[in-house]
Write an enzyme that holds these catalytic residues in place. Structure first.
Site, PDB file in Angstrom:
ATOM      1  CB  CYS A 160      -1.563   7.547   1.451  1.00 39.75           C
ATOM      2  SG  CYS A 160      -3.085   6.756   1.996  1.00 39.75           S
ATOM      3  CD  GLU A 187      -3.129  -0.908   0.442  1.00 35.17           C
ATOM      4  OE1 GLU A 187      -3.358   0.253   0.049  1.00 35.17           O
ATOM      5  OE2 GLU A 187      -3.838  -1.869   0.154  1.00 35.17           O
TER       6      GLU A 187
END
Ligand code: NAD
Length: 455
Positions: A243, A209
């Protein structure tokens, strides 16, 4: 604890079969929920000490999301763990066929610092639901949260089942040398490559991720006032250290001035005239990141914001325009409260700018024009995204969350978390009362029949 010993103990515990029953998994998930509720204030305080994140944001973006994921898993786990019947095939007639989800074994979860509780514990929900043991490695950049996670988890869970390995890069390197059965990494693209190389040594499967530059396109049909509020919320949440935050805006030339005006008033509405005084605005995690972010301010004109305080690691919500060509702020992931606003004339130009960069984790389009929406969605590759919103797509457990290319591989959230931490075993069961001799030698006279069956 010595990582060699730790992995040995976890593997022995896994082999004992203790983690595999649905009852055990449910009980542990319920316990995790209880622990998080009981220690909610400890997590809130620890994150506040690390970078002054307000309690509302800690609940909404860390604790609440974990509760949601646990509730969802508890509700669906029995179904997910059932054998799934699939149809048979003619060549194997008669047979019964099914798949079953089996846990991998001992899983390593490596977390970053920016959502330090959520990103350490959310994958744990999937890993436990799937029947694995877990080693969590929190980030050393949020030391108060790391030590809260370690202290709390070790009080309630034995380390042969769930362990927390605190420390920096060296600890992580030692962990990565071990033969885990699955590695789930959240962090930068640079370290993602290191993790994948280490995993290759043992052929350990990975989920990565990662991050990247998530674009936000605003065309001339968009409702600019609402767009500006939603963009400002998603960008300056967690002081931009998200993010999936919109990294930069591409606005259609005609709408630029209005959008800038609305962005400015949204920032004022949220954080007041001096965001430094707002209790709702966090700080930058450390001095290195503060210095890195400050260097971007020279690469354009500051349209709004630009205030800072090094001692406090404070940078106000900042909008940059007139970005220099080839500026670092348009090459690197910003990961802070600086929002470059660039313009485009035609939608194809925006697509071209985006597609010249690595594939982003998130992609946002603000438009009321269906044609533009379809064109953008079909022309660009990205992990996930939203139309007329930012960041909030993460809140839906029915949407798998993950990146593509430089922004990662694999996904999780909801059922996808369970699938990520499970190997799908495929099984065919035959009877012995019938044994059609067709497949056995001698093959004489059989070729034309196999060609009829398998064509
Ligand atoms: P990072 O990659 O620097 O660190 C992540 C983890 O890796 C930490 O636990 C750290 O101890 C470890 N690590 C660091 N250097 C290492 C090395 N050389 N060898 C082995 N291990 C090492 O990331 P970060 O700064 O903590 O987090 C920010 C990054 O994470 C951003 O790029 C952001 O986009 C990304 N991110 C992605 C997601 C997502 O869900 N896709 C979520 C949050 C953050």
């Amino acid at each position: 604890m010595n990582p060699v010993e730790l992995v040995k103990r976890q593997k022995a515990y896994f082999r004992s079969g203790a983690t595999k029953s649905v009852e055990f998994r449910m009980k542990q998930l319920e316990l995790l929920k209880e622990v998080i509720t009981k220690h909610e204030q400890d997590f809130v305080d620890a994150i506040y000490k690390d970078f002054r994140k307000p309690e509302f944001e800690t609940y909404a973006t860390e604790i609440g999301i974990i509760h949601d994921e646990i509730n969802y898993a508890l509700k669906n786990l029995e179904n997910w763990t059932k054998k799934q019947r699939v149809s048979g095939s003619l060549v194997n007639f008669p047979s019964k066929n099914y798949t079953v989800a089996e846990p991998y074994g001992s899983v390593l979860i490596i977390a970053p610092w920016n959502y330090p509780v959520q990103l350490a514990l959310l994958p744990v929900v999937g890993a436990v639901a799937a029947g694995n043991t877990v080693v969590i490695k929190p980030s050393e950049l949020t030391p108060n949260t790391s030590s809260a996670i370690a202290g709390i988890m070790s009080t309630y869970f034995q380390d042969k089942f769930i362990a927390v390995a605190e420390g920096g890069v060296e600890v992580n390197q030692k962990l990565l040398e071990q033969e885990f059965d699955y590695i789930f990494f959240t962090g930068s693209t640079r370290v993602g490559k290191i993790v994948m190389k280490a995993a290759a040594e043992h052929l350990t499967p990975v989920t990565l991720e990662l991050g990247g530059k998530s674009p936000c396109i605003v065309d001339k049909s968009a409702n600019l006032e609402i767009s500006a509020r939603r963009i400002a919320w998603g960008k300056f949440l967690n002081a931009g250290q998200t993010c999936v935050a919109p990294d930069y805006i591409l606005v259609q030339e005609h709408s630029k001035d209005d959008l800038l005006k609305h962005l400015k008033s949204a920032i004022r509405d949220f954080y007041g005239e001096d965001p430094g005084e707002s209790p709702d605005y966090p700080r930058i995690v450390n001095e290195d990141h503060f210095n890195r972010l400050m260097s971007y301010l020279k690469e354009g004109s500051v349209f709004y914001g630009g205030q800072s305080d090094k001692k406090e690691r404070y940078i106000s919500p900042t909008i940059l325009t007139d970005i220099e060509p080839n500026a670092a702020v348009m090459e690197e992931e910003i990961f802070g409260p600086i929002l470059p606003v660039l313009t485009f004339k035609e939608i194809e130009e925006a697509i071209d700018i985006i597609n010249k960069k690595p594939k982003p984790l998130a992609f946002y389009v603000f438009t009321e024009d269906d044609k533009n929406e379809s064109l953008l969605m079909e022309s660009c590759s990205f992990g996930g995204g939203a139309v007329n919103d930012v960041v909030a797509h993460l809140g839906n457990p029915n949407l798998p969350f993950g990146g593509i290319g430089n922004s990662g591989m694999g996904a999780y959230h909801g059922k996808t978390s369970f699938d990520t931490f499970s190997h799908t075993k495929s099984i065919m069961k035959k009877t012995s009362w019938l044994d059609i001799p067709f497949r056995y030698a001698p093959y004489e006279g059989k070729l034309k029949w196999i060609k009829k069956i398998l064509k």
